[in-house]
Design a protein around this motif. Structure first.
Motif, PDB file in Angstrom:
ATOM      1  N   ARG C 153     -25.150  -8.865   7.287  1.00 52.91           N
ATOM      2  CA  ARG C 153     -24.818 -10.205   8.188  1.00 52.91           C
ATOM      3  C   ARG C 153     -23.627 -11.408   7.185  1.00 52.91           C
ATOM      4  NH1 ARG C 153     -27.460  -7.234  11.488  1.00 52.91           N
ATOM      5  NH2 ARG C 153     -29.366  -6.893  10.560  1.00 52.91           N
ATOM      6  N   LEU C 154     -22.852 -12.562   7.979  1.00 56.30           N
ATOM      7  CA  LEU C 154     -22.290 -13.475   6.746  1.00 56.30           C
ATOM      8  C   LEU C 154     -22.600 -13.726   5.881  1.00 56.30           C
ATOM      9  CD1 LEU C 154     -21.520 -15.670  10.040  1.00 56.30           C
ATOM     10  CD2 LEU C 154     -20.815 -13.235   9.695  1.00 56.30           C
ATOM     11  N   ARG C 191     -25.091 -19.057   6.189  1.00 59.64           N
ATOM     12  CA  ARG C 191     -25.989 -17.756   5.558  1.00 59.64           C
ATOM     13  C   ARG C 191     -27.279 -17.390   6.311  1.00 59.64           C
ATOM     14  NH1 ARG C 191     -25.591 -12.778   3.891  1.00 59.64           N
ATOM     15  NH2 ARG C 191     -27.457 -12.240   2.785  1.00 59.64           N
ATOM     16  N   SER C 194     -27.125 -16.685   9.508  1.00 57.65           N
ATOM     17  CA  SER C 194     -26.912 -15.396  10.082  1.00 57.65           C
ATOM     18  C   SER C 194     -27.827 -14.437  10.112  1.00 57.65           C
ATOM     19  CB  SER C 194     -25.520 -14.945   9.053  1.00 57.65           C
ATOM     20  OG  SER C 194     -25.879 -15.181   8.056  1.00 57.65           O
ATOM     21  N   TRP C 199     -26.023 -11.976  12.887  1.00 59.41           N
ATOM     22  CA  TRP C 199     -24.715 -12.940  13.105  1.00 59.41           C
ATOM     23  C   TRP C 199     -23.777 -11.685  12.085  1.00 59.41           C
ATOM     24  CZ3 TRP C 199     -24.779 -18.729  12.542  1.00 59.41           C
ATOM     25  CH2 TRP C 199     -25.223 -18.850  13.008  1.00 59.41           C
ATOM     26  N   ASN C 200     -23.264 -10.801  12.797  1.00 56.59           N
ATOM     27  CA  ASN C 200     -21.813  -9.967  11.832  1.00 56.59           C
ATOM     28  C   ASN C 200     -21.057  -9.998  12.604  1.00 56.59           C
ATOM     29  OD1 ASN C 200     -23.439  -8.452  10.343  1.00 56.59           O
ATOM     30  ND2 ASN C 200     -24.614  -7.251  12.155  1.00 56.59           N
TER      31      ASN C 200
END
Lengths: 210, 210, 210
Positions: C153-154, C191, C194, C199-200
């Motif tokens: 992820r982020l 963070r 995500s 989320w990517n």
């Protein structure tokens, strides 16, 4: 012989021991050629001291005095030619590594005190200096560093004890280069005994038995 | 154009080449997204120079001049969008990498001489600067660095030769930025020829044949 | 409370969070004993700040103030004893990691501005400080760092946003420690969101679907 000269001799001896250690470990665990062996030997030999001096805010000794590079190259080259005799022998590698660990731990602590670091910080810096070269070696060889691995016996602890002796005697007003020598011997003995008797630190509570 | 301007141009060219190299290597060898590609490109591009400046005792050029960051980001972003064309082509990656290696080796040696390092130390610093970015790239990608691997052809040797040319001509009193350009060309040619003709350094004595 | 005191408190909180994160990650992903857990916790906790201060040209805060070492050791020791409760729970590790990431990103940016770095450089330094500890942790554990992995992820993006908030408000003349707190909260939320919503960042064009 002045204190500075003794520190230099101990430091160069540590460089030589780590150069042998790094180069022989390369031959033993990876497919490396003459260049790879040399790079690994030199990196292991000089890495800990470079980290130490950067953390102290100094130009690394490696770049101030050409003898560091020559000694590191000599150790790596010697290891390259000795490797067919030594590569199946894990014991010499471990003894060279223990010597580098010990010498670098006490020199790191000594230099930290000279610069005015507090006792706790000097012990940490000595420990980092001791374990630094081997950690760089293992990261470059793509394996978990000895300092972390539970199968590697005691490694950070002896370095901590060696640095601790230097800092302890300095704190009580008995600072002398001979306590650095004593600390290095203590570190070396504890490391070698832990290898021989297979001493390990305790596992986390609830962890499965080894 | 002043010597400082030429050094800056060469340095930024090296940054750009290593940004392409790092970003494309990321796409080719790991599952990375836009952020991962960018991080890897920027790290490969700026890593060698940051190590160089820390060892020289200077604030890294990366943090003094915004153009380093912009050039690194531009290279990484370009590589991201080009990657579908280039990712199966190992050759462009190797050429970008050779360019970065060559430029960084001679600039590292040049800056070491400017700071007053001795010849041996300047050659070592140039070599470290050259191989530094690619080594960080490989450590982050969790593989044995090119500088160590016996299957990677000559890598540290060309950097050593390039840095050596700079130091040699400076030592005999002919220091000029044009010998840095010549050193970079020598490094680049030796690196590319070693890839083409599959030159390797000799293995340790007694090692099994490849 | 002075700005310097607030920065110290935030910095030590980040050290504590990263010590828990590093130590618990060690228990969870490798066979480590008490020493290995402690080394990993302390290294993760202090690594980012040491890199930050070296890049700023300063003696690392770790070696100037003994509280850094004590807080890092306390976090690692606590994690060792809590590990049997927490080791199967990935969530606490991720939350500690997000806290360290956020706090270190904004402190890195704040210190870079204090030293006079430009805006772009301050954002980069903040981001490096944020992701540095976790990257050292992953390199030592011999795995691809979170900051690179597309499945993580982020990670760099929230650090960039947090550092960006600090730099933005300083650039427009509204510099205040409270924007650092706001930046840290933004980083933390992005963070954690995500992770929750998976989320990517986008993959390279033409890359095979995950």
């Amino acid at each position: 012989m002045s204190t500075q000269s003794i520190i230099l001799v101990l430091d160069l001896t540590g460089v030589f021991a780590f150069a042998l250690d790094g180069a022989l470990t390369g031959v033993r665990t990876a497919r490396v050629d003459l260049v790879g062996v040399t790079v690994l030997g030199v990196t292991t030999a000089l890495g800990g001291g470079i980290i130490r001096d950067l953390l102290l805010g100094q130009t690394p000794a490696t770049f101030q005095d050409w003898r560091y590079i020559v000694v590191a190259l000599a150790g790596a080259t010697l290891a390259f030619f000795l490797s067919s005799q030594l590569q199946h022998l894990a014991t010499p590698i471990q003894l060279f590594d223990a010597a580098g660990l010990s010498l670098f731990a006490v020199i790191g602590a000594t230099k930290a005190i000279e610069v005015g670091f507090g006792p706790l910080q000097a012990v940490l810096l000595g420990t980092i200096t001791g374990v630094g070269g081997g950690t760089i070696r293992d990261v470059l060889l793509n394996r978990i560093p000895v300092v972390l691995s539970a199968n590697s016996r005691l490694y950070a602890i002896p370095a901590l004890l060696g640095a601790g002796v230097v800092v302890l005697f300095d704190t009580i007003g008995l600072g002398s280069i001979w306590f650095a020598v004593a600390g290095a011997l203590l570190c070396y003995c504890v490391r070698v005994l832990s290898l021989y008797f297979r001493w390990n630190a305790p596992p986390p509570p609830g962890a499965p038995p080894a």
